[in-house]
Motif scaffolding. Structure first.
Motif, PDB file in Angstrom:
ATOM      1  N   LEU A 119     -73.551 -74.356-107.537  1.00  0.00           N
ATOM      2  CA  LEU A 119     -73.391 -75.734-107.074  1.00  0.00           C
ATOM      3  C   LEU A 119     -72.272 -75.838-106.034  1.00  0.00           C
ATOM      4  CD1 LEU A 119     -73.814 -77.597-110.480  1.00  0.00           C
ATOM      5  CD2 LEU A 119     -75.409 -77.658-108.547  1.00  0.00           C
ATOM      6  N   LYS A 120     -71.158 -75.169-106.291  1.00  0.00           N
ATOM      7  CA  LYS A 120     -70.042 -75.194-105.336  1.00  0.00           C
ATOM      8  C   LYS A 120     -70.433 -74.521-104.024  1.00  0.00           C
ATOM      9  CE  LYS A 120     -66.426 -75.152-108.902  1.00  0.00           C
ATOM     10  NZ  LYS A 120     -65.360 -74.338-109.559  1.00  0.00           N
ATOM     11  N   THR A 121     -71.196 -73.425-104.125  1.00  0.00           N
ATOM     12  CA  THR A 121     -71.607 -72.698-102.928  1.00  0.00           C
ATOM     13  C   THR A 121     -72.577 -73.516-102.082  1.00  0.00           C
ATOM     14  OG1 THR A 121     -71.286 -70.570-104.043  1.00  0.00           O
ATOM     15  CG2 THR A 121     -72.689 -70.573-102.092  1.00  0.00           C
ATOM     16  N   ILE A 122     -73.489 -74.217-102.731  1.00  0.00           N
ATOM     17  CA  ILE A 122     -74.425 -75.076-101.991  1.00  0.00           C
ATOM     18  C   ILE A 122     -73.657 -76.146-101.225  1.00  0.00           C
ATOM     19  CG2 ILE A 122     -76.250 -76.800-102.235  1.00  0.00           C
ATOM     20  CD1 ILE A 122     -77.326 -75.142-104.609  1.00  0.00           C
ATOM     21  N   GLU A 123     -72.683 -76.756-101.874  1.00  0.00           N
ATOM     22  CA  GLU A 123     -71.912 -77.808-101.206  1.00  0.00           C
ATOM     23  C   GLU A 123     -71.080 -77.229-100.050  1.00  0.00           C
ATOM     24  OE1 GLU A 123     -70.490 -81.768-102.939  1.00  0.00           O
ATOM     25  OE2 GLU A 123     -68.936 -80.331-103.477  1.00  0.00           O
ATOM     26  N   ARG A 124     -70.543 -76.010-100.233  1.00  0.00           N
ATOM     27  CA  ARG A 124     -69.693 -75.414 -99.195  1.00  0.00           C
ATOM     28  C   ARG A 124     -70.499 -74.924 -97.997  1.00  0.00           C
ATOM     29  NH1 ARG A 124     -68.191 -70.297 -97.670  1.00  0.00           N
ATOM     30  NH2 ARG A 124     -69.240 -69.282 -99.427  1.00  0.00           N
ATOM     31  N   THR A 125     -71.634 -74.277 -98.250  1.00  0.00           N
ATOM     32  CA  THR A 125     -72.352 -73.583 -97.176  1.00  0.00           C
ATOM     33  C   THR A 125     -73.556 -74.346 -96.636  1.00  0.00           C
ATOM     34  OG1 THR A 125     -73.739 -72.363 -98.745  1.00  0.00           O
ATOM     35  CG2 THR A 125     -71.634 -71.351 -98.107  1.00  0.00           C
ATOM     36  N   ARG A 126     -74.013 -75.379 -97.337  1.00  0.00           N
ATOM     37  CA  ARG A 126     -75.118 -76.225 -96.894  1.00  0.00           C
ATOM     38  C   ARG A 126     -76.398 -75.438 -96.580  1.00  0.00           C
ATOM     39  NH1 ARG A 126     -74.702 -80.783 -98.493  1.00  0.00           N
ATOM     40  NH2 ARG A 126     -75.744 -81.810 -96.748  1.00  0.00           N
ATOM     41  N   PRO A 127     -76.913 -74.666 -97.531  1.00  0.00           N
ATOM     42  CA  PRO A 127     -78.141 -73.914 -97.272  1.00  0.00           C
ATOM     43  C   PRO A 127     -79.329 -74.844 -97.087  1.00  0.00           C
ATOM     44  CG  PRO A 127     -77.614 -73.844 -99.602  1.00  0.00           C
ATOM     45  CD  PRO A 127     -76.448 -74.494 -98.922  1.00  0.00           C
ATOM     46  N   THR A 128     -80.253 -74.419 -96.228  1.00  0.00           N
ATOM     47  CA  THR A 128     -81.478 -75.188 -96.001  1.00  0.00           C
ATOM     48  C   THR A 128     -82.651 -74.609 -96.790  1.00  0.00           C
ATOM     49  OG1 THR A 128     -81.936 -73.813 -94.050  1.00  0.00           O
ATOM     50  CG2 THR A 128     -80.762 -75.892 -93.698  1.00  0.00           C
ATOM     51  N   MET A 129     -82.550 -73.339 -97.197  1.00  0.00           N
ATOM     52  CA  MET A 129     -83.619 -72.680 -97.944  1.00  0.00           C
ATOM     53  C   MET A 129     -83.054 -72.096 -99.233  1.00  0.00           C
ATOM     54  SD  MET A 129     -85.442 -70.707 -94.726  1.00  0.00           S
ATOM     55  CE  MET A 129     -86.857 -70.168 -95.677  1.00  0.00           C
ATOM     56  N   PHE A 130     -83.814 -72.234-100.316  1.00  0.00           N
ATOM     57  CA  PHE A 130     -83.347 -71.764-101.620  1.00  0.00           C
ATOM     58  C   PHE A 130     -84.528 -71.182-102.403  1.00  0.00           C
ATOM     59  CE2 PHE A 130     -81.415 -73.372-105.935  1.00  0.00           C
ATOM     60  CZ  PHE A 130     -81.364 -72.059-106.391  1.00  0.00           C
ATOM     61  N   PRO A 131     -84.965 -69.950-102.076  1.00  0.00           N
ATOM     62  CA  PRO A 131     -85.965 -69.300-102.916  1.00  0.00           C
ATOM     63  C   PRO A 131     -85.350 -69.007-104.286  1.00  0.00           C
ATOM     64  CG  PRO A 131     -85.735 -68.207-100.780  1.00  0.00           C
ATOM     65  CD  PRO A 131     -84.568 -69.121-100.934  1.00  0.00           C
ATOM     66  N   GLY A 132     -86.090 -69.301-105.337  1.00  0.00           N
ATOM     67  CA  GLY A 132     -85.511 -69.113-106.662  1.00  0.00           C
ATOM     68  C   GLY A 132     -86.569 -68.925-107.723  1.00  0.00           C
TER      69      GLY A 132
END
Length: 564
Positions: A289-302
């Motif tokens: 969650l912290k990484t998503i907020e910091r780096t603002r990824p547009t794609m998230f395969p999971g």
């Protein structure tokens, strides 16, 4: 065979693609030439540009050649997601070698088997894993160990603090001394030897990767994936996400690269499309969650369990996930409830895809934007991919709506299993890959997976598909995770047992679940047994391991039978 699904393709996705005669490293070289200053990797705040990535991979390739690695030799890479994993992978391919992806969580027994089966002569690993790796000396063909450290690619401040982190987490301190057979990764890449290497590789025929299957029956088998197989699947992926712009996307890399799904949809796709990879060595909810907020990824395969864990974090509302536009879920069925909730939270698109190791891995998915998305369906075949459902009894293609085995054909399908011609013949027949998955195709050409052939529960003469029961369990507001298996029953032959993980702070009884299920399923499909757990066994990509639950049940039954 009528390809009904092609009628649903949006005009932006071609039915067939052009596949250049290139190797995977050719794409890294081209991206480094065109986007050299763009960040290729963000690892916990430390960045590596595409130019630096290519130069270090080429340096690594020169070093491997100096160790005697030649075309076709196997190099095992046993690393979590980190810059070193990408450098080792592409460096091996630049040297003409074959990558053997190795799970860092393997036991010594599993590692010894894989190294002997592949015949790897070099093993790349982390210092924390070095004791397990060096134990292979004399037991396998490995002659050289290349060892790296997590702090080799950490930002300066985190590098200073890393010893404190290790102490707090009680991680052992491992000393690795450089020698004739032991080589330090940081020393290798600091040499910067970037002159092109002349290696003879045929992209169509030469194997780039030995990717081991999960080993659900017997020992794991290695799928031989050629450069062409991997490039074809990556190009298909690039066309499927056609609104994503080259050189402008940021991909969240939590799926491990030692798993073929993460390797294709994150690493190889990012290299081909000049996307920034944000790498995390393991999945941790808060760190993610912290990484998503910091780096603002547009794609998230999971994987579904990742999305479920994020959605159920009590602090979810404190984080901004609105940068996420594209998510392709794989490795396990995606519950509809999870898909809808994740899209509400992020505002992006989350679709279910389907694939298997032997197909590099993706063969199907739903459309992200202009095409229709069908809930509960794995979607339609990707470009140049054919699929059909065949009868389990006759092997003939069945009519739409009828259940049978899914078989696929396309340029991403493996060359075969490494050193296993008989098992190759069992799954590759006339160019078709027999997946072992049970499903059906509807009248419009959309495909559905009912379950694995071996997971079907037969109770009282009825076929029960665990996925169908699990989908209903996921609809219960208190259920976070669920897995369904068949257990022996003296009257019905088998009966349905459900393993349940409740959402934090929730309480639920068997009676409540039973009443809920009976309103939604035929009586013979309703679980007769429930077991509540704090967690379920999973693979490294978060796929729930039903087979582990089955083995636990068998062991428990044996113990009960043997007790006085």
């Amino acid at each position: 065979m009528e390809k009904r699904w092609l009628a649903h393709y949006p005009p932006e996705i071609p039915h067939t693609l052009d596949y250049p005669m290139k190797t995977l490293p050719d794409y890294l070289r081209e991206t480094a030439e065109q986007f050299g200053d763009r960040i290729a990797i963000d690892f916990l705040g430390k960045t590596v540009t595409f130019r630096e990535l290519y130069e270090q991979a080429m340096t690594f390739a020169h070093y491997l050649r100096g160790l005697g690695v030649k075309e076709g030799d196997r190099v095992a890479v046993m690393l979590p997601n980190c810059p070193q994993a990408v450098i080792s992978y592409y460096g091996t391919l630049l040297a003409g070698g074959i990558v053997v992806q190795t799970n860092p969580l393997y036991t010594e027994y599993e590692l010894e088997y894989q190294l002997n089966d592949s015949g790897a002569s070099v093993l790349v690993t982390m210092d924390l894993l070095y004791p397990k790796a060096i134990a292979m000396k004399g037991k396998t063909a490995v002659k050289h160990w290349i060892v790296t450290r997590m702090q080799d690619y950490l930002p300066t401040i985190k590098k200073w603090l890393y010893p404190l982190v290790r102490w707090k987490q009680k991680m052992p301190s491992v000393r690795v001394d450089e020698g004739e057979s032991v080589h330090l990764f940081r020393s290798i890449v600091s040499r910067l030897e970037t002159a092109p290497l002349q290696v003879a590789i045929d992209p169509m025929e030469d194997v780039a990767l030995l990717q081991y299957t999960g080993g659900t029956t017997g020992h794991p088998k290695a799928a031989m994936l050629t450069h062409h197989n991997l490039i074809a699947n990556t190009l298909m992926c690039a066309h499927w996400v056609y609104k994503c712009e080259k050189g402008k996307e940021t991909v969240l890399g939590i799926l491990p690269f030692f798993h073929v799904y993460g390797m294709t949809t994150v690493m190889n796709l990012a290299i081909m499309q000049a996307s920034k990879m944000v790498l995390l060595p393991r999945f941790d909810v808060k760190q993610t969650l912290k990484t998503i907020e910091r780096t603002r990824p547009t794609m998230f395969p999971g994987a579904p369990t990742m999305y479920i864990a994020l959605l159920n974090d009590p602090d979810l509302s404190k984080y901004d996930l609105s940068s996420i536009n594209v998510c392709i879920s794989g490795s396990a069925p995606l519950p509809v409830e999870v898909q809808e909730q994740f899209e509400r939270v992020t505002g992006g698109k989350l679709i279910e895809g389907y694939g298997l190791t032997e197909a590099s891995p993706v063969t199907h998915s739903n459309f992200l934007w202009d095409g229709e998305r069908v809930k509960g369906s794995i979607g339609v075949p990707w470009p140049d991919t054919e699929a059909k459902i065949v009868s389990l009894e006759t092997g003939e293609e069945v009519k739409p709506g009828e259940i049978g085995e899914l078989v696929v054909r396309g340029p991403q399908v493996m060359k075969g299993y490494w050193n296993r011609p008989e098992e190759t013949e069992q799954v590759l027949r006339d160019g078709w890959l027999y997946t072992g998955d049970i499903g059906y195709m509807d009248e419009r050409g959309y495909f559905y997976i009912v379950d694995r052939k071996k997971d079907v529960i037969i109770a009282g003469g009825y076929n029960i598909y665990p996925r169908e029961v699990e989908e209903v369990l996921y609809e219960h507001p208190k259920v976070q995770e669920a897995a369904v298996i068949g257990v022996p029953d003296p009257y019905r032959g088998e009966t349905v047992k459900a393993f349940i993980v409740l959402k934090p702070g929730e309480e639920c009884s068997e009676q409540e679940l039973d009443a809920f299920m009976r309103e939604r399923l035929a009586a013979y499909k309703v679980p007769r047994l429930y077991e509540f757990r704090s967690e379920l066994p999973k693979t490294a990509v978060g796929k729930i391991l039903r087979r582990v639950l089955v083995e636990e049940e068998k062991k428990s039954l044996t113990n009960r039978q043997n007790s006085p």
